[in-house]
Design an enzyme around this catalytic site. Sequence first.
Site, mmCIF file in Angstrom:
data_model
loop_
_atom_site.group_PDB
_atom_site.id
_atom_site.type_symbol
_atom_site.label_atom_id
_atom_site.label_comp_id
_atom_site.label_asym_id
_atom_site.label_seq_id
_atom_site.Cartn_x
_atom_site.Cartn_y
_atom_site.Cartn_z
ATOM 1 N N SER A 181 -34.896 -9.319 9.983
ATOM 2 C CA SER A 181 -33.942 -8.941 9.960
ATOM 3 C C SER A 181 -33.621 -8.469 8.316
ATOM 4 O O SER A 181 -33.185 -7.511 8.192
ATOM 5 C CB SER A 181 -33.100 -9.092 10.803
ATOM 6 O OG SER A 181 -32.376 -10.368 10.247
ATOM 7 N N HIS A 209 -35.997 -6.390 15.549
ATOM 8 C CA HIS A 209 -36.656 -4.738 14.019
ATOM 9 C C HIS A 209 -37.956 -4.202 13.791
ATOM 10 O O HIS A 209 -37.888 -3.778 13.846
ATOM 11 C CB HIS A 209 -36.551 -5.417 13.223
ATOM 12 C CG HIS A 209 -34.933 -5.931 12.696
ATOM 13 N ND1 HIS A 209 -34.015 -4.792 12.332
ATOM 14 C CD2 HIS A 209 -33.954 -7.031 12.917
ATOM 15 C CE1 HIS A 209 -32.656 -5.475 12.331
ATOM 16 N NE2 HIS A 209 -32.643 -6.536 12.450
ATOM 17 N N LYS A 240 -30.685 -0.889 17.880
ATOM 18 C CA LYS A 240 -31.656 -0.686 17.106
ATOM 19 C C LYS A 240 -32.064 1.038 17.199
ATOM 20 O O LYS A 240 -31.269 2.472 17.014
ATOM 21 C CB LYS A 240 -32.291 -1.821 15.951
ATOM 22 C CG LYS A 240 -31.278 -2.568 15.144
ATOM 23 C CD LYS A 240 -31.497 -4.373 15.208
ATOM 24 C CE LYS A 240 -30.036 -4.947 15.125
ATOM 25 N NZ LYS A 240 -30.257 -6.250 15.372
HETATM 26 C C1 LIG Z 1 -29.628 -7.287 15.739
HETATM 27 C C2 LIG Z 1 -30.042 -8.668 15.796
HETATM 28 C C3 LIG Z 1 -29.852 -9.375 17.433
HETATM 29 C C4 LIG Z 1 -28.279 -8.811 18.229
HETATM 30 O O1 LIG Z 1 -28.718 -7.357 18.618
HETATM 31 P P1 LIG Z 1 -27.489 -6.943 19.065
HETATM 32 O O2 LIG Z 1 -27.444 -5.973 19.702
HETATM 33 O O3 LIG Z 1 -26.685 -6.215 17.518
HETATM 34 O O4 LIG Z 1 -26.109 -8.202 19.526
HETATM 35 C C5 LIG Z 1 -30.247 -9.901 17.891
HETATM 36 N N1 LIG Z 1 -31.458 -10.164 16.603
HETATM 37 C C6 LIG Z 1 -31.936 -9.676 15.797
HETATM 38 C C7 LIG Z 1 -33.250 -10.009 15.101
HETATM 39 C C8 LIG Z 1 -31.102 -9.032 15.193
HETATM 40 O O5 LIG Z 1 -31.290 -8.586 13.848
#
Ligand SMILES: *Cc1c(COP(=O)(O)O)cnc(C)c1O
Length: 419
Positions: A181, A209, A240
């Site tokens: 990330s 991601h 995302k």
């Molecule tokens: C953003 C993210 C999460 C958490 O997801 P949310 O839906 O925002 O709680 C988990 N793992 C990674 C690698 C992330 O980047």
Amino acid sequence: MQNLFAEQLEALRADSLDRHLREIGGAQGPEIEVAGRRLVNFSSNDYLGLANDSRLRGAAISAINKFGVGAGASRLVSGTQTPHLRLECALAKWKGTEGALCFGSGYAAALGTIPALVIKNDVVLLDKLCHASLIDGAKLSGAVLRVFPHNHMGKLERHLEWARREYAGKRILVVTESVFSMDGDHAPLRDLVELKKRFGALLLLDEAHAVGVIGPNGRGLAVQENLNDDVDVQMGTLSKALGASGGYICGSRDLIEWLINRARSFVYSTAPPPGIAAAALAAVEFIASPEGEERRLLLQERIKLLRDLFLSLDVGRFNSANKRPTPNPPSQGYGAAGARRSTLNENAGSAIFPWIVGDEQAALDFASALQSGGFLVPAIRYPTVAKGTARLRITVTAAHQEDQIRALFEAIRKMTKHE
Ligand SMILES: *Cc1c(COP(=O)(O)O)cnc(C)c1O
């Protein structure tokens, strides 16, 4: 009490580690208004520009009209509304797994799932750069925790040997991400699968991601590498590239049924709002469609544009000890702390460009200079990344125009004095 917090906050400020919220008066998009000023937004994970898409909005509105706003209770208590089941069917089909289960967030998915997989005296082996949700889930499980250096398969192998020896007969869970990330590089999935098979371990891959960004129809790294059946637990988020909200786990039917029984963040939390599930379903259907694949290819063009621009500067590698005031501009595939390059970096295709500055205050200063120039690029600092590896994290989306990307590049080029 109050004094205590004031002192703690003062200590954060002294280290340039204090954080603040900024108010945004409208929807997410390639441009947003911050404090009355329009900025080109390079800060969000809305990779395909779906967060404010009319398909998702329409789906959410019709679902609200039919199912209401709140879900009432946990899905095991009040019953599961149709949008959640339809979403899970679509997710499983898209990811090519037997089943899927949705959670209130990706964070909740990790927190509920890892403790359902391992318990005290089992072993969890985590990549050093794993997301906080994975670390927290692993800690909560009570299992023995070992961290291996980022993408370091030799060290992971030694940890696996150690775990097999010291915890004979216990379960071993390897946890990593497909696209990291804060660095944008990939895990060497083929090597990971070979190791986890050799040692009889389970593998959890967080594709937060990667989905919507890499692999055919944005199905992520496991599908791209043809290793779908070898990844036991595929985690991801609907928040995302999918532009909605919520987390998910994809895997075997038995795994999903086990999580329905044992993942505490699923069992003891109210179901996500049906309107959000409907919006996420619209997003999955879009991404799985030819038009969605076109959007993803447009994102890949935007990524390539920015990568080529940065490569044109002919900069060297990133260096974790780089604390010079005029650091190298961003590049992909060079993780923090002297990370080994993973095998896929050359065609990484991730939308995350870390510009590692090193010093926390320097990162803040660059972010604020970019903001004065009309760009929103967040400074990422400890504890999100290791101390001394503060960075600007640029994310490109399919919704950006080419000239917006070129303008950002020019601004950074001037700041790093590569004239
Ligand atoms: C953003 C993210 C999460 C958490 O997801 P949310 O839906 O925002 O709680 C988990 N793992 C990674 C690698 C992330 O980047």
